[in-house]
Write an enzyme that holds these catalytic residues in place. Structure first.
Site: not given
Lengths: 339, 339
Positions: B128, B212, B241
């Site tokens: 994400c 990531k 986020h």
């Protein structure tokens, strides 16, 4: 040991409250104490060491006979600072009014204690985010010379004062109970939200808070060549600012060496044990005087890079504790004015 | 237009819920729908377009006749992905299981849509935080070639699933009522706190979430020369986020030019008007599909620097919406397997 006449202006706010608490805890030699504030808080009774003091509205004569005057913040030091200095006091000012004045030392005792010696009556206490960063940056600068830092902050609501603490509580309850939210202290809802806007917007669309990080760090470290960029963000945390700091140094410093350097440095507690899930967090740095440093990692995206994560109570080390440490230095170096 | 047999594995979680919502909203051509999960959720009834579906425990035969399989996350795609592919389905996997597999495309439709074309049965949906960053980075990379980025994230609790949302609520109430807090989903109290630790710790003391950001951004942008460093932090926000991203480019890009570039880019909404107090915030980006970009500022600490602040709903663009956009590309490019 002598005792000193202390005046606290802004006694009724969040920083004022903390200054009294820290004066007590550190056993500061307070002889006589006067608490001042705006007319709005005048008459309020505030306890110090079991005795109640009635808050007076600040006037120039509030400073008669004072040795040390703490200004907790806001516009008061601009209005009354000169009157206090004229009356022979040394003022320690937590506002931003005089910080960038070349005639005024900007002091973090772990970093540039000697700067108190050249004061002309006013010593500025740096911005809370700056204090927290610079305590961690100083030992790295000494060890490997800092070329550039990129900072992103995570700032607690109490940095905006006592009303801001209340606002977070009220809004949080309102969200949980699906009630109405009317922001007053912050421009938007802060409960369960983030606001990337602290203080007013200025040049190049940076906020004043972001410019403070640049200018104040350079002044305290006596090095305008350090390149600094900052993004400052309010988070729904009551207390303790945190900062993600990316550092580029002249000389390579490994994570191990950085950790050793931090461990030897004053005012720092290293909390950095990933395997044991140990890292700095507001939860554990609140109501503490130290700057907690962790997540120490080499940043291999550049040859000499380092990432750290710091957290510290911005009302204590970021404001009250730092101010009182400055007052302690004034006594130690015999830099108060002789009466 | 044809309709497709869709299987959703992980239907009962936060991302699964959002996938169903977005399939409906985007009017995805769902012919037949099967909802799967672990045995723990089997038997649960979940509605889609007014019809209730009973959640089945996932088995290899759950995929018989399926055209498209969405894996919402976790270990399921590792266990059942090959069975789904053998049965002729194309799987879109929101977990990290296959993301760095060179045989698996990692796709953000605004950034590298063509990569869906070389799939061999599995397409990975990125992390994400990566999706949100890379949508904003791509147009800057095209315009001025990115050399390096320094990212600090502010990640909502819903990134850790439905239990994490509940945990924030329960803990928040406990703090307000001075009750006892027992962290279960997160390693520490998240209410009114920050946790600089997402996913497990790995090499060089970076977390998997931080790695990531490095590896997935490089893979999606097809450019391993982009230097990336990240610090990822959990914040007490329910949804969306946010990321503070510092960008260094080969060629100078002014704030004005960057703003123009963002305004022309797919999937981006520019919210950047400091005078009007307009900037991206979780409060306004939640339940939206776009990546909100603001606080666009030249970073003069280096010759070609730029700071941006982005926010986006990580359950939608950061997970469900991106996965369904990939499915739409599979249809558009005729890349589903012929039955």
């Amino acid at each position: 040991m002598s005792e000193f006449k202390v005046v606290l202006v802004g006694a009724s706010g969040a920083v004022g409250h903390e200054i009294l608490k820290v004066l007590d805890e550190r056993n500061f030699p307070v002889g006589d104490l006067k608490l001042c504030a705006t007319s709005r808080s005048a008459g309020k009774e505030i306890a110090y060491r079991g005795k109640y003091y009635s808050v007076e509205e600040t006037t120039p004569d509030s400073f008669n006979g004072a040795d040390i005057v703490f200004f907790a913040g806001g516009a008061a030091s601009k209005e009354f600072g000169p009157a206090a200095v004229e009356r022979g006091a040394v003022i320690i000012d937590n506002s931003s009014n005089f910080r960038m004045d070349p005639e005024v030392p900007l002091v973090v005792p772990e970093v540039n204690p000697e700067d108190v010696k050249w004061h002309k009556g006013i010593i500025a206490n740096p911005n809370c985010s700056t204090i927290i960063a610079v305590v961690a940056l100083k030992p790295i600068h000494d060890a490997a010379k800092i070329k550039r830092i990129v900072v992103s902050t995570y700032q607690a609501v109490s940095g905006a004062g006592a009303e801001a603490i209340e606002e977070l509580t009220v809004q949080t309850k309102a969200v949980l109970e699906q009630g109405k939210i009317t922001p007053e202290v912050f421009p938007y809802q802060i409960a369960f939200n983030l606001i990337p806007h602290i203080d007013v917007f200025m040049d190049l669309d940076y906020t004043k808070e972001e410019w403070k990080m640049v200018k104040e760090n350079q002044k305290i470290l006596h090095d305008d060549s350090i390149a600094i960029t900052a993004t400052t963000v309010r988070v729904p945390v009551y207390r303790s600012h945190s900062e993600s700091i990316n550092i580029e140094t002249e000389r390579k410093i490994t994570a191990l060496e950085a950790r050793q350097v931090f461990e030897k440095s004053p005012g720092i507690v290293v909390v950095d044990d990933p395997a044991a899930k140990k890292y700095p967090m507001p939860l554990f740095s609140s109501d503490q005087d130290e700057v907690f440093v962790g997540r120490i990692r080499e940043d291999n995206s550049i040859p000499n890079g380092l990432n750290i994560w710091v957290a510290a109570d911005q009302l204590r080390k970021g404001a009250a504790t730092n101010a009182i440490q400055i007052a302690e230095l004034l006594i130690k170096y015999d830099c108060l004015k002789k009466k």
